[in-house]
Design an enzyme around this catalytic site. Structure first.
Site, PDB file in Angstrom:
ATOM      1  CG  ASP A 176      -2.140   0.868   1.071  1.00  0.00           C
ATOM      2  OD1 ASP A 176      -2.387   1.336  -0.046  1.00  0.00           O
ATOM      3  OD2 ASP A 176      -2.845   1.076   2.066  1.00  0.00           O
TER       4      ASP A 176
ATOM      5  CB  THR B 144      -9.730 -12.141   3.510  1.00  0.00           C
ATOM      6  OG1 THR B 144     -10.941 -11.379   3.643  1.00  0.00           O
ATOM      7  CG2 THR B 144      -8.886 -11.985   4.758  1.00  0.00           C
TER       8      THR B 144
ATOM      9  CD  GLU C 295      -4.583  -2.694   2.585  1.00  0.00           C
ATOM     10  OE1 GLU C 295      -5.828  -2.716   2.685  1.00  0.00           O
ATOM     11  OE2 GLU C 295      -3.933  -1.649   2.395  1.00  0.00           O
TER      12      GLU C 295
ATOM     13  CD1 TRP D 260     -11.127  -6.265  -5.474  1.00  0.00           C
ATOM     14  CD2 TRP D 260     -11.211  -8.324  -4.625  1.00  0.00           C
ATOM     15  NE1 TRP D 260     -10.258  -6.319  -4.407  1.00  0.00           N
ATOM     16  CE2 TRP D 260     -10.288  -7.565  -3.866  1.00  0.00           C
ATOM     17  CE3 TRP D 260     -11.423  -9.662  -4.270  1.00  0.00           C
ATOM     18  CZ2 TRP D 260      -9.584  -8.086  -2.777  1.00  0.00           C
ATOM     19  CZ3 TRP D 260     -10.725 -10.178  -3.187  1.00  0.00           C
ATOM     20  CH2 TRP D 260      -9.826  -9.404  -2.460  1.00  0.00           C
TER      21      TRP D 260
END
EC number: 6.3.1.19
Length: 488
Positions: A80, A89, A86, A453
């Site tokens: 980060d 999960t 960082e 994601w």
């Protein structure tokens, strides 16, 4: 669940039947983002934290050609801003899965630190020791965070979150606070002195308790991602599980009230000044002495315990009326969560909170500090206690927390074997399973790829990608299978 790039957070199609079912259910997606602090002691010359963090990430850069990557359990690992490694999960349907992934993150950081330490010792002396802190305040007084993520139904207004959830988040710190020793004495939370707003979309110019930046990483017409910043980084696994599970239950009540157009019962607990209430909670070690100015002009006595009792009362009644809530968590017993919640509140109410020192971080620290003070005849300095505080949070070379676990003085819910397994194995019932499967296959075939994601991309020899907008969906689409076949 932070975002690497714009990956289709704007839907173009009507909601499908599966998404409609998810909206009507109590199912949830959980995630934890943890920023770690880094320092070096014992080296022959000063070693900058940023340089040390980069040294930790050299193996990551060698493999991924970036300090920003995803690993085989579907989680994100990155460096980060500044010197903070960082770990975020992967998506989990259950607090226990999120806990296992979080424990895996501690092991990942430990391994990166010890590898960097071996290399550093050949350069800067055999005494060089790399420390990686899972806490929220460094020795210079800089604050960094642990952020919880909850997928919430879009029909819940942000104002409702501020009025009805925030009092719970502030007062739950009785059992989720990590504790902090400083010049002003000991307090329950690490973050209270640094959070200056209740709700905001900013993360750099202000420090809100809840961030409202709209990055759902799911169908934006159906869901929003609630980004909770107020929580501490916990070493206690019990506290990590409980903060996720109890927050989920409170959100279930709020969501159902939104569906039915009814009053959840939580609005009357809204604070006149959330930041002031947060400071009071952090400094009231009894949990029952603080009083709060409420938004309706009244004053509420009884400390954080009184408010937690009211939230528990409403949640317990709600679960009795909606037994389907119990099936919303695949691996966590909702009734057991409620029992644990009641017991910890009753312990504070009865003045025996120390009985939870094997489960609550700040109570564990206070017991330890009191014991060491007594041994030293009361002559233990604040600086020595601050040093012990940092050691408790050091996942690489700390001794205190590991010693407590070995002696049974700190309860664990996930053992080291399970945490090691979670480094490589994603949850099987979210889209993390697909991301993990894709990463494992791409790496085993030395393929060039990228992902975030909601999207997986094969970049060489032919560019192919697939969008995974539904975080609940672990079933491979035809497009996903086509990409896997291309890797063979």
């Amino acid at each position: 669940m932070p975002q690497l790039r714009d990956s289709g957070n704007h839907s173009t199609a009507p909601l499908d039947a599966h998404t409609k079912d998810e909206i009507q259910s109590f199912a949830r997606i959980f995630g934890i983002e943890t920023e770690y602090g880094v320092s070096v002691t014992g080296s022959d010359r000063p070693c900058d934290a940023g340089q040390t963090a980069m040294m930790m990430f050299q193996p990551i850069v060698a493999e991924a050609r970036s300090t920003n990557t995803y690993i085989e359990n579907g989680s994100r690992l990155y460096l980060d801003v500044g010197s903070h490694p960082e770990y975020a999960t992967a998506e989990a349907r259950d607090p226990m899965d999120a806990l296992a992934l979080d424990a895996a993150g501690e092991l990942v950081m430990r391994d990166l630190a010890l590898d960097a330490q071996r290399r550093l010792r050949s350069i800067q002396g055999a005494g060089s020791t790399v420390h990686v802190f899972k806490n929220n305040v460094d020795s210079a007084g800089h604050s960094f965070g642990c952020h919880e993520n909850y997928l919430v139904r879009r029909f819940v207004p942000l104002k409702t979150i501020e009025q009805e959830l925030l009092p719970f988040l502030i007062t739950r710190q009785l059992f989720t606070g990590a504790g902090r020793m400083g010049e002003q004495g000991f307090q329950i939370t690490q973050r209270a002195d640094f959070l200056d707003e209740a709700v905001s979309s900013a993360t750099t110019r202000s420090r809100p308790m809840v961030n409202t930046r709209d990055e759902p990483h799911a169908d934006p017409d159906a869901f929003r991602r609630l980004h909770v910043i107020i929580g501490d980084s916990n070493r206690s696994q019990w506290a990590t599980m409980m903060k996720l599970a109890t927050t989920h239950l409170v959100l279930c009540v709020i969501e159902q009230a939104g569906r039915e157009g009814k009053d959840s019962g939580f609005a009357r607990f809204s604070f006149a000044d959330a930041s002031a209430a947060n400071h009071k909670v952090s400094r009231d070690l009894t949990g029952v002495e603080a009083s709060f100015d409420m938004a309706d002009g009244t004053v509420m006595e009884g400390g954080a315990v009184a408010i937690q009792e009211r939230y528990l009362e409403i949640v317990e009644r709600f679960v009795g009326q909606h037994p389907e809530v119990c099936s919303s968590l695949p691996r966590t017993d909702v009734h057991e969560v409620i029992r644990r919640w009641r017991r910890v509140i009753e312990a504070f109410r009865s003045g025996v909170s120390e009985t939870f020192a094997d489960k609550v971080d700040w109570l564990a620290k206070r017991r330890l500090f009191d014991m060491l003070r007594n041994r030293a005849g009361g002559r233990l300095s604040v600086s020595k206690l601050e040093q012990l505080d940092m050691d408790y949070h050091d996942v690489a070379n700390g001794a205190l927390y590991a010693s407590l676990c070995r002696r049974g003085a700190m309860r664990t819910l996930v053992n080291e074997s399970q945490a090691h397994e979670a480094i490589d194995v994603p949850p099987h019932d979210t889209r993390a399973a697909l991301r993990g499967r894709f990463i494992q296959s791409a790496r085993s075939h030395n393929a060039q790829y990228s992902c975030d994601w909601t999207r997986l991309s094969l970049t060489s020899p032919n560019r192919m990608d697939v969008t995974l907008l539904d975080p609940f969906d672990a079933q491979p689409s035809d497009r996903f299978l086509t990409i896997l076949e291309a890797l063979q």
